[in-house]
Design a protein around this motif. Structure first.
Motif, PDB file in Angstrom:
ATOM      1  N   GLU A   1       0.844  -1.200   0.000  1.00  0.00           N
ATOM      2  CA  GLU A   1       0.000   0.000   0.000  1.00  0.00           C
ATOM      3  C   GLU A   1       0.878   1.247   0.000  1.00  0.00           C
ATOM      4  O   GLU A   1       1.911   1.291   0.665  1.00  0.00           O
ATOM      5  N   PHE A   2       0.492   2.267  -0.777  1.00  0.00           N
ATOM      6  CA  PHE A   2       1.253   3.522  -0.850  1.00  0.00           C
ATOM      7  C   PHE A   2       0.285   4.678  -1.056  1.00  0.00           C
ATOM      8  O   PHE A   2      -0.886   4.484  -1.415  1.00  0.00           O
ATOM      9  N   VAL A   3       0.789   5.893  -0.839  1.00  0.00           N
ATOM     10  CA  VAL A   3      -0.068   7.076  -0.942  1.00  0.00           C
ATOM     11  C   VAL A   3       0.382   7.975  -2.084  1.00  0.00           C
ATOM     12  O   VAL A   3      -0.430   8.425  -2.895  1.00  0.00           O
ATOM     13  N   SER A   4       1.666   8.219  -2.161  1.00  0.00           N
ATOM     14  CA  SER A   4       2.181   9.169  -3.152  1.00  0.00           C
ATOM     15  C   SER A   4       2.166   8.562  -4.555  1.00  0.00           C
ATOM     16  O   SER A   4       2.567   7.408  -4.761  1.00  0.00           O
ATOM     17  N   VAL A   5       1.706   9.344  -5.519  1.00  0.00           N
ATOM     18  CA  VAL A   5       1.704   8.920  -6.925  1.00  0.00           C
ATOM     19  C   VAL A   5       3.125   8.650  -7.407  1.00  0.00           C
ATOM     20  O   VAL A   5       3.358   7.818  -8.282  1.00  0.00           O
ATOM     21  N   GLU A   6       4.085   9.331  -6.814  1.00  0.00           N
ATOM     22  CA  GLU A   6       5.475   9.157  -7.226  1.00  0.00           C
ATOM     23  C   GLU A   6       6.001   7.749  -6.907  1.00  0.00           C
ATOM     24  O   GLU A   6       7.070   7.362  -7.384  1.00  0.00           O
ATOM     25  N   SER A   7       5.258   6.991  -6.072  1.00  0.00           N
ATOM     26  CA  SER A   7       5.689   5.624  -5.716  1.00  0.00           C
ATOM     27  C   SER A   7       5.266   4.583  -6.757  1.00  0.00           C
ATOM     28  O   SER A   7       5.551   3.393  -6.601  1.00  0.00           O
ATOM     29  N   PHE A   8       4.558   4.997  -7.808  1.00  0.00           N
ATOM     30  CA  PHE A   8       4.098   4.055  -8.834  1.00  0.00           C
ATOM     31  C   PHE A   8       5.225   3.157  -9.362  1.00  0.00           C
ATOM     32  O   PHE A   8       5.083   1.931  -9.396  1.00  0.00           O
ATOM     33  N   PRO A   9       6.371   3.702  -9.813  1.00  0.00           N
ATOM     34  CA  PRO A   9       7.423   2.853 -10.396  1.00  0.00           C
ATOM     35  C   PRO A   9       7.963   1.813  -9.415  1.00  0.00           C
ATOM     36  O   PRO A   9       8.169   0.649  -9.779  1.00  0.00           O
ATOM     37  N   GLN A  10       8.188   2.228  -8.130  1.00  0.00           N
ATOM     38  CA  GLN A  10       8.750   1.289  -7.154  1.00  0.00           C
ATOM     39  C   GLN A  10       7.787   0.130  -6.880  1.00  0.00           C
ATOM     40  O   GLN A  10       8.202  -1.029  -6.778  1.00  0.00           O
ATOM     41  N   GLU A  11       6.493   0.435  -6.769  1.00  0.00           N
ATOM     42  CA  GLU A  11       5.520  -0.616  -6.468  1.00  0.00           C
ATOM     43  C   GLU A  11       5.291  -1.530  -7.684  1.00  0.00           C
ATOM     44  O   GLU A  11       4.999  -2.709  -7.531  1.00  0.00           O
ATOM     45  N   TYR A  12       5.432  -0.967  -8.872  1.00  0.00           N
ATOM     46  CA  TYR A  12       5.340  -1.809 -10.080  1.00  0.00           C
ATOM     47  C   TYR A  12       6.488  -2.820 -10.095  1.00  0.00           C
ATOM     48  O   TYR A  12       6.294  -4.005 -10.415  1.00  0.00           O
ATOM     49  N   ILE A  13       7.696  -2.376  -9.737  1.00  0.00           N
ATOM     50  CA  ILE A  13       8.857  -3.275  -9.672  1.00  0.00           C
ATOM     51  C   ILE A  13       8.617  -4.372  -8.633  1.00  0.00           C
ATOM     52  O   ILE A  13       8.968  -5.532  -8.837  1.00  0.00           O
TER      53      ILE A  13
END
Length: 663
Positions: free
Chosen positions: A401-413
């Motif tokens: 789970e994440f909040v910031s949109v900027e975390s998209f790439p890390q969570e995709y990995i």
């Protein structure tokens, strides 16, 4: 209406210009080809004529040599010819005939004042012999050269001053049609005949016709008072010219089409670029995809989709869905497209989900404020339905789970890392990060993975097998998180897989030394690294023995094929006959033949028979071409001559001509 008429007028002008241009090109090409053809034909005719004239000169030189011998001179001068003189003359003629008879001619000698004719086969009574060969008419006997066609030979009677012969002396020259005129008879580019006194004498058949018209080339022979008539087979040239012209026409048409199409594309592209630049269209969904994949930074992508804007400040998760086994050869990617559309449609009911098309085998969804259990239940249900409806197996991974949109790439990995361990999922459709961290993904692999591994090993494909092993022993699983029971269960699966391979090898590969494959060794350790090394050593040994067995089998097949050809080359056999002998299908025999013999069936047999033909020609120089062709399995001597000339560059009768002349 006016626009269509204008288009048609432009099209008609283009077609007209193309037809005029192509006609000019083909016309100039045809003229050049015709000149080259006539030039090459003239050179070839002279070459063939020189060969036959060389033989004729040899005939005349043989007569002149005999005239200078003492027995012949005595025969010329004596009015009363003794038995002793006839014997000496006979010996001289037989000696000459024996030397040059292989070339296809023999000589005989007669005298108006004598009732005896000397031939290579002995003396003959003149009147009866002339009647037998068809020269009994007095009107014909008085001519300086008499041509007598027979079924297998052509005879010439030479006399008087035309050939510098003494009065009352005449020579009988017998020319074997097949041997003496072989170069002319076997000339496939044209027809050769003898022309004398307005009559045409066929070389390969006993046919005489009157000449009508002026077709063909009239060529003088050296020594004998007749001419050769050569009629070229121009139809072959014109057929070839037509095909070449057609190819040029098609090529020009294709080139014209490419040029026209390229110009059209250029104009359309230029117009499209202008529209894009003027409208300044922004593909927000593509921006989102590039950002998630890490291709572009968030500061570079500009605007994202409207739904993503509403996600700001909310708890989010990424669900990555992909094909379970994209390397499956039976997989139809069209079904995945249908499955992807089904997922989009199903999740569009809840409008808060956003989707991202990743590539041809995966799609991602951004899910706000949903529990793991809700996500697992929803996606498990949909993926099960997809498997039944579209026959494509999918698997999903859920990020942290994440909040910031900027975390998209890390969570995709993170989702990609989870899916790297999908082959250990043991039937699960939805995977979470906790499964990897806690070791809940038990060391196992599905039956489909085992089937692929067994198939690779039975085919001796070591590289393919090792790739599957790497998937099984995924290094992202922490061995410390596994208990001894799990490792023992995993080792048992590996043992069963290897045992399945060994059982099948024993059943179908009796020559393999299966006792060298110690599969029990894999059960004697509890260390994953050692298990992996032992497993790799065992599959390497299996593939090594499989390759060795295939080589031995190929050697057996090679010997069987060689034996069959050695025993049957004199027959007109085909690849079908060989396939029946080997007990294999026609298609597999064709593939196997090229693999073990190094060449295709047709070419190999041709080369084999030509080598046999050369052996026979060295041993039996007087063998007839027809008999030689039949002894090699050819139904037609013309077929044999054509194939021999194709591989050796000369006809069978020209093979080793210097040795033939010496004999």
């Amino acid at each position: 209406m006016l626009k269509n008429e204008r288009k048609n007028a432009i099209l008609n002008r283009k077609i007209g210009a193309f037809l005029i241009f192509s006609s000019v090109v083909i016309f100039l090409f045809g003229i050049n080809e015709y000149k080259e053809y006539r030039k090459d034909e003239k050179i070839r005719i002279e070459r063939v004529l020189n060969k036959i004239n060389l033989k004729i000169e040899l005939v005349m030189s043989s007569i002149w040599d005999l005239e200078n011998s003492e027995p012949i001179r005595e025969y010329y001068n004596l009015k009363d010819i003794s038995y002793y003189n006839l014997t000496k003359v006979l010996q001289e003629i037989q000696k000459k005939n024996n030397i040059y008879g292989k070339i296809g001619y023999s000589l005989g000698l007669g005298k108006d004042s004598s009732h005896i004719i000397v031939t290579g086969n002995g003396t003959r009574e003149k009147k009866g012999y002339l009647k037998k060969i068809g020269a009994s008419k007095e009107s014909e006997a008085d001519s300086n050269i008499l041509l007598i066609p027979r079924k297998k030979e052509i005879r010439f009677i030479l006399k008087n001053e035309v050939f510098n012969l003494e009065e009352g002396i005449f020579w009988i020259v017998t020319l074997d049609r097949e041997l003496f005129f072989s170069e002319l008879i076997n000339d496939g580019d044209g027809k050769w005949e003898i022309l004398k006194d307005g009559k045409i004498y066929s070389l390969d058949k006993d046919i005489v016709t009157k000449r009508r018209g002026s077709e063909g080339y009239v060529l003088r022979s050296n020594g004998l008072n007749f001419k050769f008539l050569y009629t070229p087979n121009d139809s072959i040239f014109y057929q070839t010219l037509f095909l070449k012209s057609f190819v040029i026409f098609v090529g020009l048409a294709f080139l014209a089409f490419l040029i026209d199409y390229s110009i059209k594309l250029y104009l359309e592209r230029k117009e499209l670029i202008g529209e894009i630049n003027s409208l300044a269209v922004v593909d927000r969904r593509k921006n989102l995809r590039d950002f998630v994949l890490g291709i572009r930074k968030i500061s570079e992508v500009g605007e994202l989709t409207r739904k993503v804007k509403t996600f700001q400040g909310r708890k989010l998760k990424i669900v990555l869905v992909e094909i379970y086994d994209s390397d499956d050869e039976g997989l139809d990617f069209k079904n995945f497209t249908l499955a992807r559309d089904y997922l989009k449609e199903s999740l569009s009911i809840n409008s808060i989900y956003e989707h991202i098309d990743i590539d041809y085998k995966s799609i991602a969804f951004i899910v706000p404020e949903e529990s793991d259990s809700t996500i697992e239940d929803a996606f498990h249900f949909m993926l099960e339905n997809i498997g039944q409806k579209y026959s494509v197996e999918l698997i999903a991974a859920v990020s942290n789970e994440f909040v910031s949109v900027e975390s998209f790439p890390q969570e995709y990995i993170m989702c990609k890392k989870i899916l790297d361990a999908k082959f250990m999922a043991k039937g699960r459709k939805v995977l979470f990060p906790e499964n990897i961290k806690s070791g809940k993904l038990i060391l196992t692999y599905p039956i489909e993975t085992e089937a692929k591994l067994v198939s690779k090993l039975l085919n001796g494909n070591l590289q393919g097998a090792k790739k599957i092993v790497d998937e099984i022993f995924v290094d992202r699983i922490d061995p410390k998180a596994m208990d001894k029971k799990d490792i023992k269960e995993f080792t048992g699966l590996l043992y069963n897989t290897l045992n399945r391979v060994v059982v099948q090898l024993k059943e179908f590969e009796s020559t393999l030394q299966c006792e060298k494959i110690d599969i029990e060794s894999i059960t004697k350790t509890g260390n994953l690294d050692k298990i992996r090394n032992i497993f790799n050593d065992l599959i390497t040994e299996i593939c090594k023995q499989k390759k060795s067995s295939e080589q031995d089998e190929n050697e057996v097949i090679r010997e069987k094929i060689k034996s069959y050809i050695d025993n049957n080359y004199h027959l007109d056999f085909s690849l079908d006959n060989l396939a029946d002998y080997l007990g294999l299908s026609f298609k597999y025999t064709s593939i196997l033949f090229k693999k073990v013999m190094g060449d295709n069936f047709k070419n190999y047999i041709n080369v084999y028979r030509i080598e046999k033909a050369k052996e026979i020609l060295r041993e039996k120089k007087d063998i007839k071409i027809k008999d030689l062709a039949e002894s090699l399995g050819y139904n037609s001597s013309n077929t044999f001559i054509r194939i021999f000339k194709k591989y050796e560059g000369i006809s069978p009768t020209q093979f080793n001509p210097e040795e033939l002349l010496e004999k």
